[in-house]
Design a protein around this motif. Structure first.
Motif, PDB file in Angstrom:
ATOM      1  N   ASP A 101       0.821  -1.215   0.000  1.00 25.20           N
ATOM      2  CA  ASP A 101       0.000   0.000   0.000  1.00 25.20           C
ATOM      3  C   ASP A 101       0.855   1.265   0.000  1.00 25.20           C
ATOM      4  N   ASP A 102       2.002   1.210   0.658  1.00 25.25           N
ATOM      5  CA  ASP A 102       2.865   2.402   0.691  1.00 25.25           C
ATOM      6  C   ASP A 102       3.828   2.458  -0.480  1.00 25.25           C
ATOM      7  N   ARG A 103       3.766   1.438  -1.396  1.00 23.27           N
ATOM      8  CA  ARG A 103       4.582   1.370  -2.609  1.00 23.27           C
ATOM      9  C   ARG A 103       6.083   1.329  -2.309  1.00 23.27           C
ATOM     10  N   HIS A 123      -5.205  -1.294 -11.639  1.00 24.76           N
ATOM     11  CA  HIS A 123      -6.478  -1.593 -10.970  1.00 24.76           C
ATOM     12  C   HIS A 123      -7.050  -0.275 -10.453  1.00 24.76           C
ATOM     13  N   HIS A 124      -8.281   0.030 -10.837  1.00 21.08           N
ATOM     14  CA  HIS A 124      -8.921   1.300 -10.481  1.00 21.08           C
ATOM     15  C   HIS A 124      -8.070   2.489 -10.915  1.00 21.08           C
ATOM     16  N   GLY A 125      -7.427   2.353 -12.090  1.00 20.92           N
ATOM     17  CA  GLY A 125      -6.677   3.466 -12.656  1.00 20.92           C
ATOM     18  C   GLY A 125      -5.289   3.659 -12.099  1.00 20.92           C
ATOM     19  N   ALA A 126      -4.845   2.813 -11.183  1.00 24.11           N
ATOM     20  CA  ALA A 126      -3.500   2.954 -10.602  1.00 24.11           C
ATOM     21  C   ALA A 126      -2.723   1.678 -10.806  1.00 24.11           C
ATOM     22  N   MET A 127      -1.365   1.812 -10.931  1.00 31.10           N
ATOM     23  CA  MET A 127      -0.530   0.632 -11.063  1.00 31.10           C
ATOM     24  C   MET A 127      -0.372  -0.032  -9.697  1.00 31.10           C
ATOM     25  N   VAL A 128      -0.685  -1.313  -9.618  1.00 33.08           N
ATOM     26  CA  VAL A 128      -0.654  -2.021  -8.337  1.00 33.08           C
ATOM     27  C   VAL A 128       0.392  -3.142  -8.337  1.00 33.08           C
TER      28      VAL A 128
END
Length: 458
Positions: free
Chosen positions: A50-52, A126-131
């Protein structure tokens, strides 16, 4: 794109397993298809924290061997150039990963031990963000062509669909657990409320019974007190008359009775008899008042349709002498066509008692004394308002006004049963409600009764 890659993508996109929410099954399906279509040695799926700041491998396919959730993780602090390239959310294409500026950080610790030469990392959105990424690795040098890069990108998008399905399943499970928990909580609360309601009803029933007994006790005590006073006087007067008569008999038999003595004792006996008669009559009046109060809801009467603008003036004419005696002026405001279903005699008695009560209790000065009678109606009920411009009532008097035997003029002969009778007649016979409150000047008594009475008549 090569035909076989197109067919693989087509089959995967239609595979229902992708939308079942099982990430391990979806990873196995996609990586197996990559290995089959591109003939590479290794393929894996990595997801960002979550904090990348870290990326963890959740599935690895190594030379046809499947490894769900291998113990592999990469930290941003250890590979800053690689994570900086990921932040750009573009494909990392490295034919020679040892020399590529974005992957050379892996040469000594990762690529060399695993004998990896070429890498292709494509981002998962996912949902417009790279995960995360799908990582393709080959032990020999490999020039990645556009079809292979596009193929990998399509599979990464399909994996994003699998993530959505997994999220949906997770939310659904959480919702079901929440609903189950809520149902359990609601069931427990319902049970608690039911128990509390039962206890409240039991307590209420006990309080009602206690209040009934207390009211009955006060009623009996009041009746006993009211009747005991005139009966006690009558008994005392009768005893005095008997003693006086016995004295006359003794004087007569002893030939000592004088004319003066006879007259004196005769007057005493007459006074005693008058006192007995007066107090017995008061007792009779009290008993009749009790009977009238108690019979308010038990007598069988026939309801009538009453034209109020005729009925109320007729009632007032019958008590005109009382109004003149107390110098009270009555004003009436009644709609001309207002007609209600009620009982003529009880309603006349109610109106009479209310006006008598105002005449006797409301006024204590020589001001202009007025009583205003007003009627109105709505869809289901009609209202009768009796308002005076007298002294009003204090809180104690308002709270006890309808109690049996409560009066502020007992010394003047009031029994305290007038408003009690009115309350019983309105509540039980007229099936309505009565209220009493102070206005700017004086008191207002309001009756609220239904337009149609519920009767048990055959």
């Amino acid at each position: 794109m090569l035909t076989n890659l197109h067919d693989i993508l087509f089959n995967i996109s239609r595979n229902p397993d992708v939308d079942k929410g099982d990430l391990m099954a979806s990873s196995r399906l996609l990586l197996s298809s990559i290995a089959q279509g591109l003939e590479i040695d290794r393929a894996s799926v990595w997801l960002l924290s979550d904090d990348r700041m870290q990326m963890r491998c959740i599935y690895l396919l190594d030379c046809a061997e499947h490894h769900p959730e291998p113990n592999m993780a990469l930290a941003r602090a250890d590979f800053p150039r690689y994570f900086a390239a990921l932040d750009g959310e573009r494909n990392i294409v490295a034919s020679d990963a040892h020399q590529h500026p974005q992957t050379s950080e892996f040469s000594a610790c990762y690529l060399t031990p695993l004998q990896i030469c070429s890498m292709l990392d494509t981002p998962i959105h996912h949902h417009g963000a790279m995960v995360g990424i799908i990582c393709l690795e080959h032990c020999q040098a490999k020039l990645w062509n556009n079809d292979e890069i596009t193929f990998a990108s399509f599979l990464a998008d399909i994996y994003g669909r699998a993530l959505s399905a997994s999220e949906r399943v997770r939310y659904q499970n959480e919702l079901e657990q929440l609903n189950s928990g809520l149902e359990q909580i609601v069931s427990q609360r319902t049970q608690q409320l039911t128990q509390s309601l039962e206890q409240l009803q039991q307590t209420q029933h006990r309080l009602i019974e206690v209040e009934k007994m207390a009211s009955l006790g006060r009623l009996v005590a009041g009746i006993a007190h009211e009747i005991n006073t005139p009966l006690g006087i009558a008994v005392t007067a009768n005893s005095h008359a008997e003693a006086t008569l016995l004295e006359l008999e003794q004087l007569f038999h002893a030939n000592q009775l004088t004319r003066q003595r006879f007259a004196h004792n005769g007057n005493a006996i007459k006074n005693c008899i008058a006192m007995v008669n007066a107090n017995l009559q008061r007792t009779v009046d009290l008993v009749n008042s009790f009977k009238q109060t108690a019979a308010a809801s038990s007598e069988q009467k026939k309801a009538e349709n009453l034209q109020l603008n005729r009925f109320i003036p007729d009632v007032l004419s019958s008590i005109e002498s009382i109004l003149k005696q107390h110098h009270v002026e009555v004003q009436i405001h009644i709609p001309e066509s207002m007609q209600v279903q009620s009982y003529a005699s009880p309603l006349a008695l109610i109106l009479t008692r209310l006006i008598e009560n105002a005449c006797v209790h409301a006024f204590n000065t020589e001001q202009k004394r007025q009583v205003i009678i007003r009627t109105s109606q709505n869809k289901h009920s009609w209202q009768l308002e009796v308002r005076d411009n007298g002294r009003g009532m204090d809180k104690h008097e308002l709270a006890r006004a309808f109690e049996p035997f409560f009066t502020t003029r007992r010394s003047a002969g009031a029994k305290g049963l007038g408003l009690t009778l009115v309350f019983n007649l309105v509540s039980h016979l007229l099936q309505g409600e009565i209220s009493l409150h102070n206005a700017d000047t004086g008191c207002v008594v309001t009756l609220n009764c239904p337009l149609q009475l519920t009767t048990n008549e055959p």
